[in-house]
Design a protein around this motif. Sequence first.
Motif, PDB file in Angstrom:
ATOM      1  N   MET A   1      21.685  13.413  -7.652  1.00  0.00           N
ATOM      2  CA  MET A   1      22.343  12.243  -8.193  1.00  0.00           C
ATOM      3  C   MET A   1      22.757  11.339  -7.043  1.00  0.00           C
ATOM      4  SD  MET A   1      25.479  12.071 -10.921  1.00  0.00           S
ATOM      5  CE  MET A   1      24.530  12.850 -12.208  1.00  0.00           C
ATOM      6  N   LYS A   3      24.708   8.089  -4.921  1.00  0.00           N
ATOM      7  CA  LYS A   3      26.082   7.808  -4.497  1.00  0.00           C
ATOM      8  C   LYS A   3      26.673   6.673  -5.324  1.00  0.00           C
ATOM      9  CE  LYS A   3      24.640   6.844  -0.396  1.00  0.00           C
ATOM     10  NZ  LYS A   3      24.551   6.419   0.996  1.00  0.00           N
ATOM     11  N   GLN A  29      33.220  15.478 -10.245  1.00  0.00           N
ATOM     12  CA  GLN A  29      31.991  15.708 -11.008  1.00  0.00           C
ATOM     13  C   GLN A  29      30.811  16.007 -10.084  1.00  0.00           C
ATOM     14  OE1 GLN A  29      32.278  15.815 -14.471  1.00  0.00           O
ATOM     15  NE2 GLN A  29      34.410  15.709 -13.757  1.00  0.00           N
ATOM     16  N   VAL A  31      29.756  14.291  -7.578  1.00  0.00           N
ATOM     17  CA  VAL A  31      29.032  13.066  -7.261  1.00  0.00           C
ATOM     18  C   VAL A  31      29.685  12.466  -6.018  1.00  0.00           C
ATOM     19  CG1 VAL A  31      28.404  10.762  -8.079  1.00  0.00           C
ATOM     20  CG2 VAL A  31      28.444  12.677  -9.692  1.00  0.00           C
ATOM     21  N   CYS A  32      28.880  11.991  -5.108  1.00  0.00           N
ATOM     22  CA  CYS A  32      29.386  11.396  -3.871  1.00  0.00           C
ATOM     23  C   CYS A  32      29.972  10.019  -4.145  1.00  0.00           C
ATOM     24  CB  CYS A  32      28.258  11.290  -2.851  1.00  0.00           C
ATOM     25  SG  CYS A  32      28.773  10.495  -1.309  1.00  0.00           S
ATOM     26  N   ALA A 140      31.443   8.739 -13.463  1.00  0.00           N
ATOM     27  CA  ALA A 140      30.419   9.552 -12.792  1.00  0.00           C
ATOM     28  C   ALA A 140      29.358  10.021 -13.764  1.00  0.00           C
ATOM     29  CB  ALA A 140      31.069  10.738 -12.086  1.00  0.00           C
ATOM     30  N   LYS A 141      29.745  10.216 -15.033  1.00  0.00           N
ATOM     31  CA  LYS A 141      28.816  10.699 -16.059  1.00  0.00           C
ATOM     32  C   LYS A 141      28.095   9.564 -16.796  1.00  0.00           C
ATOM     33  CE  LYS A 141      31.716  14.704 -17.031  1.00  0.00           C
ATOM     34  NZ  LYS A 141      32.509  15.374 -18.066  1.00  0.00           N
TER      35      LYS A 141
END
Length: 142
Positions: A1, A3, A29, A31-32, A140-141
């Motif tokens: 995923m 950034k 989550q 995620v960066c 993030a989702k």
Amino acid sequence: MGKIAVIYWSSGGNTEAMANAIAKGIASQDVCAEVYTVSEFGGKNLNDYEKFALGCPSMGVEVLEESEFEPFVASVEKQLSGEKIALFGSYGWGDGEWMRNWEKRMLDDGCLVFETGLIINLTPDEEGIKKCEEFGARFAKF
């Protein structure tokens, strides 16, 4: 995923606190999230990021900050067409008109705007920080 860039302008630290809490929620989550002031982001390549969280407090008569943030948005808004973005900021007066105007502007530019922009009155308290973290986790989702 990919950034997510969290880009903000803050004078008194309220929107900065929101930006950091949103980034924490994004990171929860796996995620960066990379956090930048608008001046730090400068000439970075938008293509290096999958999504963008943009933060600016309400200024003056409920407008975006005019010397740094507004010129930044004007310079990138067309490039953000079709991109997933989240908007956030703090305010001390008014009813959120600046956020509604900003959302409409970005939607008119073809951006995929996440939820309704997150606004917090003055300094985010513990509950406000939690809202920011939850907002980041949901973004993030998105």
